[in-house]
Write an enzyme that holds these catalytic residues in place. Sequence first.
Site, PDB file in Angstrom:
ATOM      1  N   ASP A  63       0.805  -1.214   0.000  1.00 38.56           N
ATOM      2  CA  ASP A  63       0.000   0.000   0.000  1.00 38.56           C
ATOM      3  C   ASP A  63       0.851   1.284   0.000  1.00 38.56           C
ATOM      4  O   ASP A  63       0.653   2.145   0.839  1.00 38.56           O
ATOM      5  CB  ASP A  63      -0.903  -0.057   1.247  1.00 38.56           C
ATOM      6  CG  ASP A  63      -1.921   1.060   1.282  1.00 38.56           C
ATOM      7  OD1 ASP A  63      -2.446   1.406   0.215  1.00 38.56           O
ATOM      8  OD2 ASP A  63      -2.179   1.580   2.375  1.00 38.56           O
ATOM      9  N   GLU A  74       3.153  -8.090   7.870  1.00 36.47           N
ATOM     10  CA  GLU A  74       1.947  -8.722   7.388  1.00 36.47           C
ATOM     11  C   GLU A  74       2.219  -9.788   6.329  1.00 36.47           C
ATOM     12  O   GLU A  74       1.548  -9.859   5.304  1.00 36.47           O
ATOM     13  CB  GLU A  74       0.969  -7.671   6.869  1.00 36.47           C
ATOM     14  CG  GLU A  74       0.666  -6.636   7.940  1.00 36.47           C
ATOM     15  CD  GLU A  74      -0.350  -5.597   7.531  1.00 36.47           C
ATOM     16  OE1 GLU A  74      -0.840  -5.675   6.406  1.00 36.47           O
ATOM     17  OE2 GLU A  74      -0.647  -4.726   8.352  1.00 36.47           O
ATOM     18  N   TYR A 125      -6.504  -2.737  13.102  1.00 41.11           N
ATOM     19  CA  TYR A 125      -7.309  -1.650  12.533  1.00 41.11           C
ATOM     20  C   TYR A 125      -8.755  -1.730  13.004  1.00 41.11           C
ATOM     21  O   TYR A 125      -9.685  -1.642  12.211  1.00 41.11           O
ATOM     22  CB  TYR A 125      -7.204  -1.665  11.001  1.00 41.11           C
ATOM     23  CG  TYR A 125      -5.894  -1.051  10.546  1.00 41.11           C
ATOM     24  CD1 TYR A 125      -5.761   0.327  10.456  1.00 41.11           C
ATOM     25  CD2 TYR A 125      -4.795  -1.840  10.266  1.00 41.11           C
ATOM     26  CE1 TYR A 125      -4.562   0.908  10.087  1.00 41.11           C
ATOM     27  CE2 TYR A 125      -3.588  -1.268   9.897  1.00 41.11           C
ATOM     28  CZ  TYR A 125      -3.483   0.100   9.810  1.00 41.11           C
ATOM     29  OH  TYR A 125      -2.286   0.686   9.445  1.00 41.11           O
ATOM     30  N   GLU A 151       0.803  -0.416  14.256  1.00 41.50           N
ATOM     31  CA  GLU A 151      -0.095   0.298  13.327  1.00 41.50           C
ATOM     32  C   GLU A 151      -1.509   0.283  13.897  1.00 41.50           C
ATOM     33  O   GLU A 151      -1.969  -0.744  14.406  1.00 41.50           O
ATOM     34  CB  GLU A 151      -0.143  -0.365  11.942  1.00 41.50           C
ATOM     35  CG  GLU A 151       1.052  -0.098  11.073  1.00 41.50           C
ATOM     36  CD  GLU A 151       0.916  -0.684   9.667  1.00 41.50           C
ATOM     37  OE1 GLU A 151      -0.218  -0.819   9.158  1.00 41.50           O
ATOM     38  OE2 GLU A 151       1.965  -1.022   9.091  1.00 41.50           O
TER      39      GLU A 151
HETATM   40  C1  GCB Z   1      -1.427  -2.048   6.851  1.00 44.59           C
HETATM   41  C2  GCB Z   1      -0.117  -1.969   6.152  1.00 44.59           C
HETATM   42  C3  GCB Z   1       0.185  -0.572   5.630  1.00 44.59           C
HETATM   43  C4  GCB Z   1      -1.081   0.020   5.012  1.00 44.59           C
HETATM   44  C5  GCB Z   1      -2.147   0.100   6.071  1.00 44.59           C
HETATM   45  C6  GCB Z   1      -3.449   0.696   5.530  1.00 44.59           C
HETATM   46  O1  GCB Z   1      -1.673  -2.930   7.631  1.00 44.59           O
HETATM   47  O2  GCB Z   1       0.957  -2.414   6.948  1.00 44.59           O
HETATM   48  O3  GCB Z   1       1.207  -0.679   4.673  1.00 44.59           O
HETATM   49  O4  GCB Z   1      -0.840   1.285   4.456  1.00 44.59           O
HETATM   50  O5  GCB Z   1      -2.410  -1.174   6.561  1.00 44.59           O
HETATM   51  O6  GCB Z   1      -3.644   1.893   5.644  1.00 44.59           O
HETATM   52  O7  GCB Z   1      -4.236  -0.051   4.974  1.00 44.59           O
END
Ligand code: GCB
Length: 712
Positions: A205, A445, A492, A528
Site C-alpha cells: 500500500d 503482514e 485496525y 499500526e
Molecule cells: C497495513 C499496512 C500498511 C497500510 C495500512 C493501511 O496494515 O501495513 O502498509 O498502508 O495497513 O492503511 O491499509
Amino acid sequence: MGNPIVISRDVTGLHKVFLYSFSQIFGDISPGGILYPRESESREVRSLDGVWNFRLSPMDEPTQGLTQQWYQQELRKTGDIVPMPVPASYNDIGPNVTFRTFWGLAWYDRTFFAPSSWKDQRVWVRFGSVCYAAQVWVNGKEVASHEIGHLPFSGEISQALNYGGNNVITVAVNNTPDQTTVPQGRINSVKTSDGIKHVLYFNFDFFQYSGIDRPVYLYTTPRVYIDDISVMTDIENDTGVVNFNVSILGLSEDSEEPSIAVNLYDRDGQVVAESTGAEGVLRVPDANLWWPYIMHPKPAYLYTLEVIVNGNESDVYRHPVGIRTVSWTNTSLLINNHPFYLRGFGRHEDSDIRGKGVDYSLITKDYNLIKWFGANGYRTSHYPYAEEILDFSDRQGIMGLSLVDDHISSGFSDELLNNHKTSLSELIRRDKNRPSVIMWSIANEADTDEDDAVPYFKAYFLKGPSYANWTVTSMLLGRQAQFLDVICINEYYGWGSTVGIQEVVKHQVMVDVTSWHQLHNKPVVVSEYGTDTMAGYHSVGRFQLPSSGGSEEYQMEVMSQQFEAFDEAHSEGYLAGEMIWNFADFMTDQRTKRVNGNRKGMLTRTRQPKASAHLLRWRYHSLARKLDNATIARPADSDTHFYVSSWFARSPQGADSSFHPARDCERNTQERQRRKGEEGEQDFERSVIKYSFDSCKIRRVKIIRHVKLRQV
Ligand code: GCB
C-alpha cells in the site's frame, strides 16, 4: 552502537547484551564496509547530485539500451533525453503518465571532471539508493551493480577514469518486480482497445517510486584505506564503554604494516579516550549517554570516533558515536537500563513531485513536526530510510525501528529468502553503529499462515543476522513469533470491516495485546492502527449525531478509544509502545479504496495538521510528562473532550489541577487481578478469547487459529 543482540538471559528475566566477537554478533552481515562518504585530511568528497540526462527504454523493447550499448556514448546521442533531478524518483517529474506507470529500464547519465590530483588515490562512486536495481558504467566500463532498493552501494572507478578531463557516468535502473524481488510484485497483462497492455502490480500500500532517489557521491581514499568501522557500546556504572573494530583494506605485499590510532572526542572537541590497534575498548568516565528526545534534558549526545591509519600513506575517518544500551524484559523495553514507552508513528518517505527523493527541506520539516508531536520514535515503514534522514534521528534523539524492505507476502522460495536475507544484512551493515536504531524489523503482514512460511522464517531467523523484532498483523503469526524478541502488531479496529463500530476498538485491542503477550511472554508494541480521513471532511461527533468514517471527528474518536485500551494494557505492564498509522497522508497505487493515496495521516501530504494531529500531540505530551517525567509545557490548546490519556485532564479547560496520575489504570489493574484470582489464569485467557469470538465475528477464524496455535 547498532542494535543490541540478545545472547543470554539472566534469571531476573532482564535480557542483557554481552559482547562477543563482532562476527558472532552481526552474523551473516554483508562483507565489506559501506561507510558514509566524509571528508578528512585523506579523503575528498564530491557530490554528483544535480540535473542528469534521462530517457526511458521503449516499452516494446525494454532491453534496447543494453543491446545497443547506450552506455558506450553520451545518452543524448542515443535518442531524445529529458532533464532529471537527482536525487528524486522519476515518476512524478515527467510530463505524462508514461513516467508514472513505467516499468523496465530507465537510463541516466551525466559528465564530471576528474582532477589529475586523484591519480594516486582510489576513487569511488557511491549511490545512497537506486530503486530497484542498478548497473553503473563510467566511460563505458562497468563499475558497479546492485539489486534491492533503499540501500547504498559503491564501486571503485579508479581504473575507468580519464584524469584531468571529462568523464561520463551512465546508470541503468530496472524497477521490474517479480515474486523473488524484495518487495515482491509482478507485471499483469490487461486487454485494452489498443491490444495487450502490461502493467505493474504490487500488493502493498504505497507507491513504488523508482529512480536514483538518494545522493550520489564521488569520493577518494588512499590505496590502503579504512573500509569499515563497527562500534558496540555499553555502560558500567557511570563509565561509557565503546568497543570498536576497524577493518583496513588495500594492503599489498609491499605495504608497510599500518599503525592504527583511535581517539574519542566529546562535543567540545576534547579527547576523552584513546586507544591503538584494529580492535579495542575505549572507556569514558562520567559519560554523556545518548538519550531519546524528551527523556533527558540533553538528549542525543554524540561523540566523534576518530580512526587514523598510518603506513605508506595515512587515512583518517571520523564517525559519530552515541553511547547507549538497549535491552528488554518480557514486558518492557529499556534504554540505558531505564524503561521507556515508544510513542510515535509509522511513516513513509513520500512527498509530491520528488516521490521518495531525499529532500533536506522536507526532512527538516518532518523532524520539527515529530518533535512538535512529542513523539520519541517511529518505524521506518516499509523499507530502509535514507541515511540523511537517520542522521536527524541520531542527532535529535528520535528512536527508530529500522525495517528491511519488508513486504514479503507469499511464494516463499529460496531465491526470495536469499534476497530477503541480503537486504537485512546490508541494512545492518549500514546502520549497525546508529544509536537511534533500536530494533530490526523484518516482515510486515507476511502470509505467515502458509505452510511454506514456517521453514522460510525459521531459516531466516537461524542463519540470518540477529534482529529484535518482527511486525505482524494477526493472530496467524503464532508459529513464528517464538523466534522474536519483541512482538509488534498492526490492528485496525474501528476501520476496515469494523468501520463505524468504534465500540469494538477498546475491547479488541485489549484482547489482541493481552493474548499476544500471554502466548509468548514478550513485550508487545502496537505498530499500526488508524483510520483513513479526508482533511476538511467533518461529520458531527459522537456527542450529537453519529460521526461517519473518513471524517476528522471519526478519526479522533477511534484514536480516543485506542488510547483507553493502550493505557489499560500499559498499566498491565506489557504494552511497550504505540505507533499510529500514519504520520502523513501518502501516495499509493490507484485502487478502489484509495482516493489519491492513503489518508490515514495525522498530517496531510503537504504536512498540514488534521484535527487528530492536536489530539495525538496532547496524548504524546501527557505521556512524556507522566512516563518520562518531562517538564515540557502542556500544549496551550488543550481543550478536548476526547480521551487523551489517564494522566490528561478530560475537562474542557484542560486545567493542570486535573492532571491525575494513573488513577484509572490502577483501578483497572485491581479489577483484572480480582478476576484472575476468581477464575484462575487459564480460565481468564479462555474467557478473553471467547468474548472476542462472540463479540466480533470477523475475528472468528483468527481466534480459532489462535487457540490451535497455543497447542503447537
Ligand atoms: C497495513 C499496512 C500498511 C497500510 C495500512 C493501511 O496494515 O501495513 O502498509 O498502508 O495497513 O492503511 O491499509
